[in-house]
Design a protein around this motif. Sequence first.
Motif, short mmCIF file in Angstrom:
data_model
loop_
_atom_site.label_atom_id
_atom_site.label_comp_id
_atom_site.label_asym_id
_atom_site.label_seq_id
_atom_site.Cartn_x
_atom_site.Cartn_y
_atom_site.Cartn_z
N ARG A 1 0.84 -1.19 0.00
CA ARG A 1 0.00 0.00 0.00
C ARG A 1 0.88 1.24 0.00
NH1 ARG A 1 -4.68 1.69 4.44
NH2 ARG A 1 -4.95 3.83 3.71
N ASN B 1 -2.84 9.21 5.20
CA ASN B 1 -3.09 7.81 5.54
C ASN B 1 -2.50 7.47 6.91
OD1 ASN B 1 -2.39 6.87 2.12
ND2 ASN B 1 -4.37 7.31 3.06
N TRP C 1 1.56 4.89 1.31
CA TRP C 1 1.19 5.61 2.53
C TRP C 1 1.49 7.10 2.40
CZ3 TRP C 1 -1.57 3.05 6.02
CH2 TRP C 1 -1.51 1.65 6.01
#
Length: 225
Positions: free
Chosen positions: A23, A29, A25
């Motif tokens: 993911r 986030n 970031w």
Amino acid sequence: MAQNKNALIRYKTIDKCLQNRYRKWTLENLIEACSEALYEYEGRDVNVSKRSIQLDIQMMRSDKLGYNAPIVVYGKKYYRYDDESYSITNIPLTQNDMDILSETVQMLKQFKDFSLFSELIGIIQRLEDKVYTEKNHRDSIIHLDKNEDLKGLEHLDVLYQAILKKLCLRIHYQSFKAKSPSYITLHPYILKEFNNRWFVVGRKKQKRTNTHLGIGQNFKHSVEP
């Protein structure tokens, strides 16, 4: 103290996020993840500012806490660890750290005859294991899940020492399913906590398969010559 705890929770949360390389970031986030972690801890909404996370990242990058975290920015907005294997939980102990821990373990062991020792033995065993693995560059002998409602603590030290010294044990053991206890000759490898129960993992004498034995009231042991 509460602020220090909140900062540690944020550090651990940021660390966990940046270990997830599947993911991307952003700062937003990370703010969201830290806010959720603090909500779970505090049971209420805790305001996490953009400035707080920026300072957290700066602190993690520095050597003030010994982290020296290799946090880099890519794409001008995403954060990640430059070293994929890095985690703040994997920081090696210094020689001074190990000396202090060794002294602490020996000091705490002096209280083994007190009733409160049953509450401390799990912590002491983990400290001793940490010092041993750092000094000898070996994998941990004790594998933990959670430190809740531990059972069979009175057997831990004997089993731990048997693993260190590579001793064979003769165990008087009765599982939950067995109607009566039996004797087992076991070469112990590791101690593991799982689902609030302790297990010793080893190999039965003259057998190649590994065996998991629950450590509880129906568990007794002696050293096999």
